[in-house]
Design a protein around this motif. Sequence first.
Motif, PDB file in Angstrom:
ATOM      1  N   LEU A  55       0.883  -1.248  -0.141  1.00  0.00           N
ATOM      2  CA  LEU A  55       0.126   0.026  -0.055  1.00  0.00           C
ATOM      3  C   LEU A  55       0.958   1.373   0.029  1.00  0.00           C
ATOM      4  O   LEU A  55       0.625   2.167  -0.762  1.00  0.00           O
ATOM      5  CB  LEU A  55      -0.902   0.134   1.027  1.00  0.00           C
ATOM      6  N   ARG A  56       2.101   1.255   0.807  1.00  0.00           N
ATOM      7  CA  ARG A  56       2.765   2.676   0.992  1.00  0.00           C
ATOM      8  C   ARG A  56       3.653   2.515  -0.555  1.00  0.00           C
ATOM      9  O   ARG A  56       3.638   3.774  -1.021  1.00  0.00           O
ATOM     10  CB  ARG A  56       3.897   2.313   1.849  1.00  0.00           C
ATOM     11  N   THR A  58       2.206   1.740  -3.315  1.00  0.00           N
ATOM     12  CA  THR A  58       1.325   2.230  -4.240  1.00  0.00           C
ATOM     13  C   THR A  58       0.851   3.797  -4.160  1.00  0.00           C
ATOM     14  O   THR A  58       0.893   4.456  -5.122  1.00  0.00           O
ATOM     15  CB  THR A  58      -0.039   1.579  -3.989  1.00  0.00           C
ATOM     16  N   ARG A  59       1.024   4.227  -2.718  1.00  0.00           N
ATOM     17  CA  ARG A  59       0.866   5.657  -2.511  1.00  0.00           C
ATOM     18  C   ARG A  59       1.822   6.609  -2.867  1.00  0.00           C
ATOM     19  O   ARG A  59       1.537   7.548  -3.820  1.00  0.00           O
ATOM     20  CB  ARG A  59       0.606   5.801  -1.248  1.00  0.00           C
ATOM     21  N   GLN A  60       3.074   6.161  -2.798  1.00  0.00           N
ATOM     22  CA  GLN A  60       4.254   6.954  -3.007  1.00  0.00           C
ATOM     23  C   GLN A  60       4.409   6.987  -4.457  1.00  0.00           C
ATOM     24  O   GLN A  60       4.826   8.034  -5.284  1.00  0.00           O
ATOM     25  CB  GLN A  60       5.521   6.689  -2.470  1.00  0.00           C
ATOM     26  N   SER A  62       2.095   6.641  -6.943  1.00  0.00           N
ATOM     27  CA  SER A  62       0.856   7.409  -7.464  1.00  0.00           C
ATOM     28  C   SER A  62       1.182   8.878  -7.307  1.00  0.00           C
ATOM     29  O   SER A  62       0.953   9.770  -8.445  1.00  0.00           O
ATOM     30  CB  SER A  62      -0.418   6.992  -6.624  1.00  0.00           C
ATOM     31  N   LEU A  93       3.617  10.815   3.549  1.00  0.00           N
ATOM     32  CA  LEU A  93       4.158  10.702   2.270  1.00  0.00           C
ATOM     33  C   LEU A  93       5.780  10.827   2.175  1.00  0.00           C
ATOM     34  O   LEU A  93       6.296  10.158   1.327  1.00  0.00           O
ATOM     35  CB  LEU A  93       3.185  11.641   1.540  1.00  0.00           C
ATOM     36  N   GLU A  96       7.323   7.817   2.995  1.00  0.00           N
ATOM     37  CA  GLU A  96       7.028   6.663   2.028  1.00  0.00           C
ATOM     38  C   GLU A  96       8.011   6.984   0.596  1.00  0.00           C
ATOM     39  O   GLU A  96       8.311   6.117   0.286  1.00  0.00           O
ATOM     40  CB  GLU A  96       5.526   6.707   1.509  1.00  0.00           C
TER      41      GLU A  96
END
Length: 236
Positions: A55-56, A58-60, A62, A93, A96
Amino acid sequence: MVQALGSSSHTLIRLSDQPGLHTRDCYSIVRSIVELGVNVCFIVAGGEELAERALRHTRQKSFRELQRESKIGGSGIGLEFSGRPDPSSIDGLVEELAEFESKSGQEKQQWVDESIDKRIQRAGDILGESVLSDLHFARFMIYRHSSEVLHGTHFGVHHCFGLTVPSEGVDPLNRMGDNHMVILMAANLTLSAVATAVDCAYGFPGVRRSSKDLWRLTREIPHFTVAEAGDPERAK
């Protein structure tokens, strides 16, 4: 991620009515299926810690997508989202982004440091020999050749025509059919490993039974029964 496995597997089925030149394109699809299946089993084996890492990542990533640039020789391309926020304004963020950067400040290309073989080994150590062997065979069957096909090498082109192995007296169409059946077997083994992993971790025996039934049906395809009867080495 399991939904994505189903989507790509369905595409593979739709391209499997008969052998032909489209088998080349199936290598990229089955490569995605195997990679995705390995990651699913790896995350299931690693539990919440690895799920959170995915998940981390994916967030960074994105966020990084909001500003990108590329330079090749005198050619430059840039893309920037006009509403791109300051990363410090988003909780966690900055950390990440740093987590998925190398010491030189470059973005890491993989979401984990472990190679695909190490991920298979980790999944097998925790989820059992069946997961290990299914994923190992699937990777062994398609990984080398799919890399050549995806990278557009001359070998990759010849492999898809069956021209890289001794083939005296063998119909090229049959050779392409052999390649296609290997692709289907690799996809089937990957799905079997995922079904076993899900059952081991969360208790879904019906999923595993359905997967094993599908594998038995696959082994009953005339292509395999003829091979076993007429060419034991090929069947092996």
